[in-house]
Design an enzyme around this catalytic site. Structure first.
Site, PDB file in Angstrom:
ATOM      1  N   ARG A  17       0.824  -1.232   0.000  1.00 16.25           N
ATOM      2  CA  ARG A  17       0.000   0.000   0.000  1.00 16.25           C
ATOM      3  C   ARG A  17       0.851   1.272   0.000  1.00 16.25           C
ATOM      4  NH1 ARG A  17      -2.177  -3.493  -1.285  1.00 16.25           N
ATOM      5  NH2 ARG A  17      -3.902  -4.637  -0.374  1.00 16.25           N
TER       6      ARG A  17
ATOM      7  N   SER B 203     -10.746  -0.058   3.879  1.00 20.10           N
ATOM      8  CA  SER B 203     -10.060  -0.383   5.141  1.00 20.10           C
ATOM      9  C   SER B 203      -9.479   0.894   5.732  1.00 20.10           C
ATOM     10  CB  SER B 203      -8.920  -1.364   4.904  1.00 20.10           C
ATOM     11  OG  SER B 203      -9.434  -2.558   4.394  1.00 20.10           O
TER      12      SER B 203
ATOM     13  N   GLU C  33      -4.632   3.791   7.000  1.00 17.42           N
ATOM     14  CA  GLU C  33      -4.444   3.596   5.553  1.00 17.42           C
ATOM     15  C   GLU C  33      -5.156   4.736   4.812  1.00 17.42           C
ATOM     16  OE1 GLU C  33      -4.570  -0.341   3.872  1.00 17.42           O
ATOM     17  OE2 GLU C  33      -5.874   0.353   2.270  1.00 17.42           O
TER      18      GLU C  33
HETATM   19  C1  LIG Z   1     -15.610  -0.037  -0.743  1.00 18.27           C
HETATM   20  C2  LIG Z   1     -14.116   0.131  -0.854  1.00 18.27           C
HETATM   21  C3  LIG Z   1     -13.318  -0.986  -1.050  1.00 18.27           C
HETATM   22  C4  LIG Z   1     -11.929  -0.840  -1.154  1.00 18.27           C
HETATM   23  N1  LIG Z   1     -11.180  -1.956  -1.357  1.00 18.27           N
HETATM   24  C5  LIG Z   1      -9.833  -1.832  -1.487  1.00 18.27           C
HETATM   25  C6  LIG Z   1      -9.027  -2.979  -1.727  1.00 18.27           C
HETATM   26  O1  LIG Z   1      -9.501  -4.098  -1.841  1.00 18.27           O
HETATM   27  N2  LIG Z   1      -7.693  -2.795  -1.847  1.00 18.27           N
HETATM   28  C7  LIG Z   1      -7.117  -1.566  -1.757  1.00 18.27           C
HETATM   29  O2  LIG Z   1      -5.887  -1.459  -1.900  1.00 18.27           O
HETATM   30  N3  LIG Z   1      -7.861  -0.459  -1.521  1.00 18.27           N
HETATM   31  C8  LIG Z   1      -9.195  -0.559  -1.399  1.00 18.27           C
HETATM   32  N4  LIG Z   1      -9.959   0.553  -1.166  1.00 18.27           N
HETATM   33  C9  LIG Z   1      -9.306   1.865  -0.971  1.00 18.27           C
HETATM   34  C10 LIG Z   1      -9.115   2.711  -2.245  1.00 18.27           C
HETATM   35  O3  LIG Z   1     -10.038   2.346  -3.249  1.00 18.27           O
HETATM   36  C11 LIG Z   1      -7.690   2.603  -2.778  1.00 18.27           C
HETATM   37  O4  LIG Z   1      -6.768   3.108  -1.835  1.00 18.27           O
HETATM   38  C12 LIG Z   1      -7.489   3.324  -4.108  1.00 18.27           C
HETATM   39  O5  LIG Z   1      -6.196   3.017  -4.593  1.00 18.27           O
HETATM   40  C13 LIG Z   1      -7.635   4.842  -4.044  1.00 18.27           C
HETATM   41  O6  LIG Z   1      -7.733   5.330  -5.373  1.00 18.27           O
HETATM   42  P1  LIG Z   1      -8.444   6.723  -5.700  1.00 18.27           P
HETATM   43  O7  LIG Z   1      -8.388   6.940  -7.169  1.00 18.27           O
HETATM   44  O8  LIG Z   1      -9.775   6.785  -5.087  1.00 18.27           O
HETATM   45  O9  LIG Z   1      -7.436   7.713  -4.993  1.00 18.27           O
HETATM   46  P2  LIG Z   1      -7.786   8.891  -3.962  1.00 18.27           P
HETATM   47  O10 LIG Z   1      -8.462   8.317  -2.780  1.00 18.27           O
HETATM   48  O11 LIG Z   1      -8.452   9.996  -4.691  1.00 18.27           O
HETATM   49  O12 LIG Z   1      -6.319   9.352  -3.561  1.00 18.27           O
HETATM   50  C14 LIG Z   1      -5.478   8.499  -2.819  1.00 18.27           C
HETATM   51  C15 LIG Z   1      -4.075   9.124  -2.805  1.00 18.27           C
HETATM   52  O13 LIG Z   1      -3.544   9.096  -4.129  1.00 18.27           O
HETATM   53  C16 LIG Z   1      -3.149  10.412  -4.523  1.00 18.27           C
HETATM   54  N5  LIG Z   1      -3.394  10.507  -5.974  1.00 18.27           N
HETATM   55  C17 LIG Z   1      -4.537  10.187  -6.621  1.00 18.27           C
HETATM   56  N6  LIG Z   1      -4.369  10.359  -7.954  1.00 18.27           N
HETATM   57  C18 LIG Z   1      -3.102  10.822  -8.123  1.00 18.27           C
HETATM   58  C19 LIG Z   1      -2.328  11.198  -9.270  1.00 18.27           C
HETATM   59  N7  LIG Z   1      -2.831  11.140 -10.501  1.00 18.27           N
HETATM   60  N8  LIG Z   1      -1.046  11.609  -9.081  1.00 18.27           N
HETATM   61  C20 LIG Z   1      -0.519  11.665  -7.821  1.00 18.27           C
HETATM   62  N9  LIG Z   1      -1.211  11.339  -6.706  1.00 18.27           N
HETATM   63  C21 LIG Z   1      -2.481  10.906  -6.866  1.00 18.27           C
HETATM   64  C22 LIG Z   1      -4.022  11.359  -3.693  1.00 18.27           C
HETATM   65  O14 LIG Z   1      -3.431  12.641  -3.542  1.00 18.27           O
HETATM   66  C23 LIG Z   1      -4.089  10.606  -2.365  1.00 18.27           C
HETATM   67  O15 LIG Z   1      -2.930  10.864  -1.620  1.00 18.27           O
HETATM   68  C24 LIG Z   1     -11.347   0.449  -1.062  1.00 18.27           C
HETATM   69  C25 LIG Z   1     -12.161   1.575  -0.887  1.00 18.27           C
HETATM   70  C26 LIG Z   1     -13.535   1.421  -0.786  1.00 18.27           C
HETATM   71  C27 LIG Z   1     -14.401   2.638  -0.614  1.00 18.27           C
END
Ligand SMILES: Cc1cc2nc3c(=O)[nH]c(=O)nc-3n(C[C@H](O)[C@H](O)[C@H](O)COP(=O)(O)OP(=O)(O)OC[C@H]3O[C@@H](n4cnc5c(N)ncnc54)[C@H](O)[C@@H]3O)c2cc1C
Length: 299
Positions: A173, A224, A294
């Site tokens: 992660r 999580s 996380e």
């Molecule tokens: C129902 C649910 C289930 C989930 N299951 C999982 C799972 O199974 N496994 C898992 O790992 N995670 C899971 N997650 C958590 C989440 O989906 C992940 O952490 C995902 O990678 C976040 O992606 P995002 O596009 O939403 O990023 P965001 O939440 O928008 O951002 C996360 C971070 O990435 C940075 N960021 C985003 N885009 C960029 C970019 N283009 N350049 C630089 N920095 C950037 C942001 O500044 C922030 O620091 C889950 C979440 C939910 C709500």
């Protein structure tokens, strides 16, 4: 903010002003931000990044905000969401995806093209950029297993960089992007395997089913809340500590998965923060385990 408005108008970059963040997050929590920029492609994103850096704005790039808890008072600065940057270009071995492409779309469309190997990541509500930043993963796979290159805009040196998977320093992660905050992910090339469509689709269906069984997908959440501590499962610790179903305002420790805090309706960021503090304290007292967040708290 006036000059930012002029900039957006001049460059035809979509923006929302003084907008509540809650609807733009999977947690449905968060107050107003003065400006939310929504570039449509990598060129618009780069232009916006250049403008914001050169003019000394405080800013952050976000994806689907599925790992973020925004404060009720909002975010002090400008947010750029990549959610409208969805372009995908395919070749025989994989895909080049813009940062805002939903990972689930990439996985499903890959399966339709007889490409796969990453089907067990189906259901993570991430953009490609957010998934790379977090090195998202599930069921023993991580995004890092499929990355070949990441195209980055370096906001400090104002230049493009192409990073190999090794240079992304992926671990559980985590990636180099949480250290090098000034490096913004524009797009990534993912290397995929040949998997017959029918076989690929079965994996996606089974993966979604497993998620539905294990995760409280009916309620808004940010997934999580805590990182997995070495040798333990957070859900089990929370259950043993008797915290399942514990409520604070509109927030609740999921009784289906103790690692999730869900928004039952109208939860505030302080409700969630109160539950987080309680869980950390109880788990420390009972099991001497220090839980680390996380999800990211944004204010
Ligand atoms: C129902 C649910 C289930 C989930 N299951 C999982 C799972 O199974 N496994 C898992 O790992 N995670 C899971 N997650 C958590 C989440 O989906 C992940 O952490 C995902 O990678 C976040 O992606 P995002 O596009 O939403 O990023 P965001 O939440 O928008 O951002 C996360 C971070 O990435 C940075 N960021 C985003 N885009 C960029 C970019 N283009 N350049 C630089 N920095 C950037 C942001 O500044 C922030 O620091 C889950 C979440 C939910 C709500």
């Amino acid at each position: 903010m006036r000059s930012l408005r002029d900039f957006c108008l001049r460059h035809h970059i979509s923006a929302l002003w003084d907008v509540a963040m809650a609807p733009y997050t999977t947690f449905r929590i968060g107050g107003n931000v003065s400006a939310l920029l929504l570039p449509c492609n990598e060129e618009e994103l780069t232009q916006a990044l250049r403008f914001l850096s050169q003019n000394g704005y405080r800013f952050r790039v976000i994806g689907n905000a599925s790992n973020l808890l925004f404060d009720d008072s909002g975010y002090r600065g400008v947010l750029i969401s990549t959610r409208h940057m969805r372009s995908l270009s395919w070749d025989a071995d994989g895909v080049r995806a813009s940062a805002g492409a939903p990972l689930n779309d990439v996985i499903r469309r890959a399966a339709e093209k007889n490409l796969g190997g990453f089907g067990k990541l189906y259901g993570i509500p991430a953009t490609v950029g957010g998934a790379i930043f977090m090195n998202a993963g599930a069921f023993g796979l991580s995004v890092s297993d499929f990355v070949s290159f990441v195209n980055v805009w370096d906001t400090k040196e104002e230049k493009m960089r192409i990073l190999s998977a090794e240079e992304c320093l992926f671990s559980y992660r985590s990636s180099i992007f949480s250290v090098k905050r000034e490096w913004i992910i524009l797009s990534a090339s993912l290397r995929l395997e040949r998997v017959p469509c029918r076989e690929g689709m079965v994996i996606l269906r089974e993966t979604l089913q497993k998620r539905q069984e294990k995760q409280p997908l009916f309620y808004p959440s940010a997934g999580s809340v805590f990182r997995r501590p070495e040798g333990y499962y957070v859900g089990e610790l929370v259950e043993k500590a008797g915290l399942l179903g514990k409520k604070e305002g509109g927030a609740c420790v999921s009784s289906k998965h103790g690692g999730f805090i869900v928004n039952l309706g109208g939860a505030s960021s302080s409700d969630v923060l109160t539950l987080i503090a309680l869980i950390k304290q109880e788990i420390k007292n009972r099991f001497s385990v220090d839980l680390e967040l996380e999800i990211e708290y944004m204010m």
